[in-house]
Write a protein that holds these residues in place. Structure first.
Motif, PDB file in Angstrom:
ATOM      1  N   VAL A 117       0.833  -1.208   0.000  1.00 19.33           N
ATOM      2  CA  VAL A 117       0.000   0.000   0.000  1.00 19.33           C
ATOM      3  C   VAL A 117       0.868   1.259   0.000  1.00 19.33           C
ATOM      4  O   VAL A 117       0.649   2.184  -0.796  1.00 19.33           O
ATOM      5  CB  VAL A 117      -0.963  -0.016   1.213  1.00 19.33           C
ATOM      6  N   VAL A 118       1.892   1.326   0.871  1.00 20.13           N
ATOM      7  CA  VAL A 118       2.684   2.571   0.913  1.00 20.13           C
ATOM      8  C   VAL A 118       3.509   2.755  -0.353  1.00 20.13           C
ATOM      9  O   VAL A 118       3.772   3.888  -0.765  1.00 20.13           O
ATOM     10  CB  VAL A 118       3.603   2.699   2.168  1.00 20.13           C
ATOM     11  N   MET A 119       3.899   1.663  -0.982  1.00 18.59           N
ATOM     12  CA  MET A 119       4.629   1.814  -2.249  1.00 18.59           C
ATOM     13  C   MET A 119       3.698   2.337  -3.346  1.00 18.59           C
ATOM     14  O   MET A 119       4.123   3.100  -4.212  1.00 18.59           O
ATOM     15  CB  MET A 119       5.279   0.493  -2.648  1.00 18.59           C
ATOM     16  N   ASP A 120       2.430   1.949  -3.304  1.00 15.32           N
ATOM     17  CA  ASP A 120       1.463   2.538  -4.245  1.00 15.32           C
ATOM     18  C   ASP A 120       1.229   4.014  -3.911  1.00 15.32           C
ATOM     19  O   ASP A 120       1.137   4.853  -4.807  1.00 15.32           O
ATOM     20  CB  ASP A 120       0.134   1.771  -4.199  1.00 15.32           C
ATOM     21  N   TRP A 121       1.137   4.333  -2.622  1.00 16.14           N
ATOM     22  CA  TRP A 121       0.985   5.748  -2.230  1.00 16.14           C
ATOM     23  C   TRP A 121       2.149   6.582  -2.763  1.00 16.14           C
ATOM     24  O   TRP A 121       1.970   7.657  -3.304  1.00 16.14           O
ATOM     25  CB  TRP A 121       0.998   5.894  -0.702  1.00 16.14           C
ATOM     26  N   LEU A 122       3.364   6.036  -2.565  1.00 17.32           N
ATOM     27  CA  LEU A 122       4.550   6.781  -2.978  1.00 17.32           C
ATOM     28  C   LEU A 122       4.606   6.914  -4.502  1.00 17.32           C
ATOM     29  O   LEU A 122       4.942   7.984  -5.038  1.00 17.32           O
ATOM     30  CB  LEU A 122       5.813   6.093  -2.437  1.00 17.32           C
ATOM     31  N   ALA A 123       4.253   5.845  -5.204  1.00 20.33           N
ATOM     32  CA  ALA A 123       4.215   5.896  -6.674  1.00 20.33           C
ATOM     33  C   ALA A 123       3.254   6.993  -7.119  1.00 20.33           C
ATOM     34  O   ALA A 123       3.541   7.760  -8.055  1.00 20.33           O
ATOM     35  CB  ALA A 123       3.788   4.543  -7.240  1.00 20.33           C
ATOM     36  N   ASP A 124       2.150   7.108  -6.421  1.00 25.52           N
ATOM     37  CA  ASP A 124       1.159   8.128  -6.745  1.00 25.52           C
ATOM     38  C   ASP A 124       1.719   9.533  -6.483  1.00 25.52           C
ATOM     39  O   ASP A 124       1.582  10.434  -7.308  1.00 25.52           O
ATOM     40  CB  ASP A 124      -0.093   7.860  -5.895  1.00 25.52           C
ATOM     41  N   LEU A 125       2.404   9.692  -5.331  1.00 25.31           N
ATOM     42  CA  LEU A 125       2.976  11.012  -4.995  1.00 25.31           C
ATOM     43  C   LEU A 125       4.018  11.452  -6.011  1.00 25.31           C
ATOM     44  O   LEU A 125       4.175  12.643  -6.286  1.00 25.31           O
ATOM     45  CB  LEU A 125       3.651  10.956  -3.619  1.00 25.31           C
ATOM     46  N   LEU A 126       4.765  10.479  -6.539  1.00 23.81           N
ATOM     47  CA  LEU A 126       5.833  10.801  -7.492  1.00 23.81           C
ATOM     48  C   LEU A 126       5.311  10.889  -8.925  1.00 23.81           C
ATOM     49  O   LEU A 126       6.071  11.248  -9.830  1.00 23.81           O
ATOM     50  CB  LEU A 126       6.932   9.730  -7.441  1.00 23.81           C
ATOM     51  N   LEU A 128       4.367   8.282 -10.712  1.00 21.87           N
ATOM     52  CA  LEU A 128       4.912   7.167 -11.496  1.00 21.87           C
ATOM     53  C   LEU A 128       3.811   6.558 -12.365  1.00 21.87           C
ATOM     54  O   LEU A 128       2.629   6.644 -12.043  1.00 21.87           O
ATOM     55  CB  LEU A 128       5.499   6.095 -10.569  1.00 21.87           C
ATOM     56  N   PRO A 129       4.216   5.936 -13.472  1.00 26.18           N
ATOM     57  CA  PRO A 129       3.223   5.397 -14.405  1.00 26.18           C
ATOM     58  C   PRO A 129       2.488   4.173 -13.861  1.00 26.18           C
ATOM     59  O   PRO A 129       2.985   3.481 -12.968  1.00 26.18           O
ATOM     60  CB  PRO A 129       4.072   5.027 -15.623  1.00 26.18           C
ATOM     61  N   GLU A 130       1.362   3.916 -14.454  1.00 23.05           N
ATOM     62  CA  GLU A 130       0.440   2.882 -13.996  1.00 23.05           C
ATOM     63  C   GLU A 130       1.056   1.475 -13.868  1.00 23.05           C
ATOM     64  O   GLU A 130       0.782   0.781 -12.889  1.00 23.05           O
ATOM     65  CB  GLU A 130      -0.741   2.898 -14.980  1.00 23.05           C
ATOM     66  N   PRO A 131       1.930   1.039 -14.799  1.00 24.11           N
ATOM     67  CA  PRO A 131       2.460  -0.326 -14.664  1.00 24.11           C
ATOM     68  C   PRO A 131       3.220  -0.565 -13.362  1.00 24.11           C
ATOM     69  O   PRO A 131       3.360  -1.711 -12.935  1.00 24.11           O
ATOM     70  CB  PRO A 131       3.420  -0.453 -15.864  1.00 24.11           C
ATOM     71  N   PHE A 132       3.694   0.504 -12.705  1.00 22.33           N
ATOM     72  CA  PHE A 132       4.454   0.325 -11.466  1.00 22.33           C
ATOM     73  C   PHE A 132       3.561   0.114 -10.238  1.00 22.33           C
ATOM     74  O   PHE A 132       4.067  -0.165  -9.145  1.00 22.33           O
ATOM     75  CB  PHE A 132       5.367   1.533 -11.212  1.00 22.33           C
ATOM     76  N   PHE A 133       2.274   0.240 -10.411  1.00 28.24           N
ATOM     77  CA  PHE A 133       1.371   0.053  -9.272  1.00 28.24           C
ATOM     78  C   PHE A 133       1.046  -1.430  -9.083  1.00 28.24           C
ATOM     79  O   PHE A 133       1.004  -2.199 -10.039  1.00 28.24           O
ATOM     80  CB  PHE A 133       0.070   0.847  -9.487  1.00 28.24           C
ATOM     81  N   SER A 134       0.785  -1.791  -7.818  1.00 26.51           N
ATOM     82  CA  SER A 134       0.515  -3.205  -7.514  1.00 26.51           C
ATOM     83  C   SER A 134      -0.783  -3.672  -8.162  1.00 26.51           C
ATOM     84  O   SER A 134      -0.998  -4.866  -8.335  1.00 26.51           O
ATOM     85  CB  SER A 134       0.430  -3.410  -6.009  1.00 26.51           C
ATOM     86  N   THR A 135      -1.642  -2.717  -8.493  1.00 26.03           N
ATOM     87  CA  THR A 135      -2.923  -3.068  -9.112  1.00 26.03           C
ATOM     88  C   THR A 135      -2.757  -3.341 -10.610  1.00 26.03           C
ATOM     89  O   THR A 135      -3.720  -3.691 -11.284  1.00 26.03           O
ATOM     90  CB  THR A 135      -3.893  -1.888  -8.932  1.00 26.03           C
ATOM     91  N   SER A 136      -1.535  -3.162 -11.108  1.00 27.88           N
ATOM     92  CA  SER A 136      -1.288  -3.368 -12.537  1.00 27.88           C
ATOM     93  C   SER A 136      -0.356  -4.571 -12.735  1.00 27.88           C
ATOM     94  O   SER A 136      -0.402  -5.527 -11.968  1.00 27.88           O
ATOM     95  CB  SER A 136      -0.684  -2.077 -13.108  1.00 27.88           C
ATOM     96  N   THR A 137       0.518  -4.489 -13.724  1.00 26.45           N
ATOM     97  CA  THR A 137       1.394  -5.632 -14.021  1.00 26.45           C
ATOM     98  C   THR A 137       2.625  -5.693 -13.122  1.00 26.45           C
ATOM     99  O   THR A 137       3.285  -6.714 -13.039  1.00 26.45           O
ATOM    100  CB  THR A 137       1.908  -5.522 -15.473  1.00 26.45           C
ATOM    101  N   GLY A 138       2.944  -4.575 -12.462  1.00 25.46           N
ATOM    102  CA  GLY A 138       4.180  -4.528 -11.687  1.00 25.46           C
ATOM    103  C   GLY A 138       3.932  -4.315 -10.222  1.00 25.46           C
ATOM    104  O   GLY A 138       3.024  -4.898  -9.643  1.00 25.46           O
ATOM    105  N   GLY A 139       4.757  -3.456  -9.628  1.00 31.11           N
ATOM    106  CA  GLY A 139       4.578  -3.153  -8.209  1.00 31.11           C
ATOM    107  C   GLY A 139       5.880  -2.692  -7.592  1.00 31.11           C
ATOM    108  O   GLY A 139       6.931  -2.695  -8.244  1.00 31.11           O
TER     109      GLY A 139
END
Ligand code: PLP
Length: 470
Positions: A117-126, A128-139
């Motif tokens: 969850v916090v890595m998704d929060w941080l990706a959002d703050l920065l 970062l593109p969608e594939p880097f989110f845990s809800t997508s292909t990456g995380g």
């Protein structure tokens, strides 16, 4: 120690830390002890009988503190900064108190799920593109350091480039050599990772830089084409967003063009400067990252988190886990077999892992995005202000662009004078900064990223520098 004794000692230690922070400007920023001084204060063997906490605390003050360089001091401008905010220290304490080992989801579901969850929060703050989110292909996953993150990126790239033969049979089994690319200003962790991955320093192509010290993508293309013509397998390109010497920003989008055309893994090393992407006006520094395979930045540098906390994302998690996952019988269990959980041991080299997500969670919650942005923005303002003072003085010059929070500068009088200025200021204990070499010239580096640094502190350093100049 009973819980009551722990409560009492814990209060004393928290008081000790708070007192230290309150008095931090009284200490010389860079430790002034001679080599061996700390060792000489300590017994050569561990005590046979336990000692009272008060004795340990006393030695913390009398022996450890003189040997500490004060990274949280407002006059710390060396290297890049390392965070240590109060919320982060509380998160670290909570993690130590829980004493969790989070290698698998089942070994502490909260350790894994909070990290996701916090890595998704941080990706959002920065941004970062969608594939880097845990809800997508990456995380995302928290590593101990950018060096480790870059190493696992290299291993994943190696696995992809060799279709698994690198791991299964070893590199000597390959009929074509692997080649890897980074600018000549890339951080040394890249070469260390390449060596550790068995690819060898000889496979590194140091891509020349332009006048801003950023990678020249045309030269990258030429080098890749030459290697392909010679029968090599171009495996990974590291784009630096914020080089260590000068915070040069490699053109990620143009580098991504080359990587896409030739099927090369693109890893973005934004260890320091990635934090600036919390600011919409600086998001451009990661333009092109939406086409990267992996991305690393260190909250433990500029984003107020204490070491160690390096945030690493991949666009395709299977590319990473297929390089790193090994599943011995003694770690088999139902949650993993079901495929419905993340086991972060498959995203890193070690098996065991600390509950690092707690301190990042504490920092993101207790500061909030607005305050984090305010702090980062203020450091960038102070950096530009310092640069303006340098530029206005005919005896000094700024030697590189300063897109984020580092000014490279020098006295026009040459290396000896610059060394003398740096030594004088550092030995005064009032401030601490370091140097690099740019285009063969000795250059001073002033990094501004400590939470406590205010304008009057930066002004004082500039006054000290001018006073030390001939
Ligand atoms: N990459 C860059 C661009 C850096 O500036 C640094 C350290 O300053 C690193 C990697 C290494 O970071 P770590 O100490 O987290 O391995």
């Amino acid at each position: 120690m009973t819980p009551e004794e722990f409560r009492s000692a814990g209060r004393d230690l928290v008081d000790w830390i708070a007192d230290y922070w309150e008095r931090i400007e009284e200490f010389p920023v860079r430790s002034q002890v001679e080599p061996g001084w700390v060792t000489a204060q300590l017994p050569t063997r561990a005590p046979q009988e336990g000692e009272p906490f008060e004795a340990v605390l006393r030695d913390l003050t009398d022996i450890v503190l003189p040997g500490v360089t004060h990274w949280q001091a407002p006059g710390f401008h060396a290297n890049f900064n390392s965070g240590g905010s109060a919320p982060s220290v509380l998160g670290e304490l909570a993690a130590a108190g829980l004493g969790v080992q989070g290698m698998l989801w089942i070994t502490s579901p909260a350790a894994t799920e909070l990290e996701t969850v916090v890595m998704d929060w941080l990706a959002d703050l920065l941004g970062l593109p969608e594939p880097f989110f845990s809800t997508s292909t990456g995380g995302g996953v928290i590593q101990d350091s950018a060096s480790s993150a870059t190493l696992v990126a290299i291993l994943a790239a190696r696995e992809r480039a060799t279709q698994g033969r690198g791991n299964a049979d070893g590199l000597p089994s390959l009929d074509r050599p692997l080649t890897v690319y980074a600018s000549e200003h890339a951080h040394s962790s890249f070469e260390k990772g390449v060596r550790a991955a068995g690819i060898g320093s000889g496979s590194i192509r140091a891509v020349p830089v332009d006048h801003t010290f950023a990678m020249d993508p045309d030269r990258l293309r030429e080098m890749v084409e030459a290697d392909l013509a010679a029968g090599a397998v171009p495996t990974i390109v590291i784009a630096n967003v914020g080089t260590t010497s000068s915070t040069a920003i490699d053109p990620v989008a143009a580098i991504a063009d080359v990587c896409e055309e030739f099927g090369i893994w693109l890893h973005v090393d934004a260890a320091l400067a990635g934090s600036a992407a919390v600011l919409p006006e600086l998001r451009w520094i990661i333009d092109g990252a939406e086409r990267a395979d992996s991305f690393v930045m260190n909250p433990h540098k500029w984003l107020l988190v204490n070491m160690d906390c390096s945030a690493f994302w991949v666009a395709d998690k299977h590319a990473l886990t297929s390089a790193l996952s090994i599943n011995p019988e003694y770690l088999r269990q139902a949650a993993t077999e079901s495929g419905s959980v993340i086991d972060y041991r498959d995203w890193q080299l070690p098996l065991g892992r600390r509950f690092r997500a707690l301190k990042l969670w504490f920092v993101l919650r207790m500061f909030g995005a607005e305050e984090i942005r305010r702090i980062v923005r203020e450091h960038i303002r102070l950096t530009a202000l310092f640069a303006s003072w340098v530029e206005a003085d005919p005896d000094f010059e700024v030697t590189a662009p300063y897109p984020v929070n580092l000014v490279c500068f020098r006295h026009v009088g040459g290396q000896e004078i610059n060394e003398r200025i740096m030594d004088t200021v550092n030995e005064s204990g009032e401030a601490f900064f370091t140097h690099t070499v740019l285009e063969g010239e000795y250059t001073l580096r002033m990094a501004i990223g400590a939470e406590r640094t205010e304008e009057h502190h930066v002004r004082k350093v500039w006054d000290l520098i001018r006073a030390a100049a001939p």
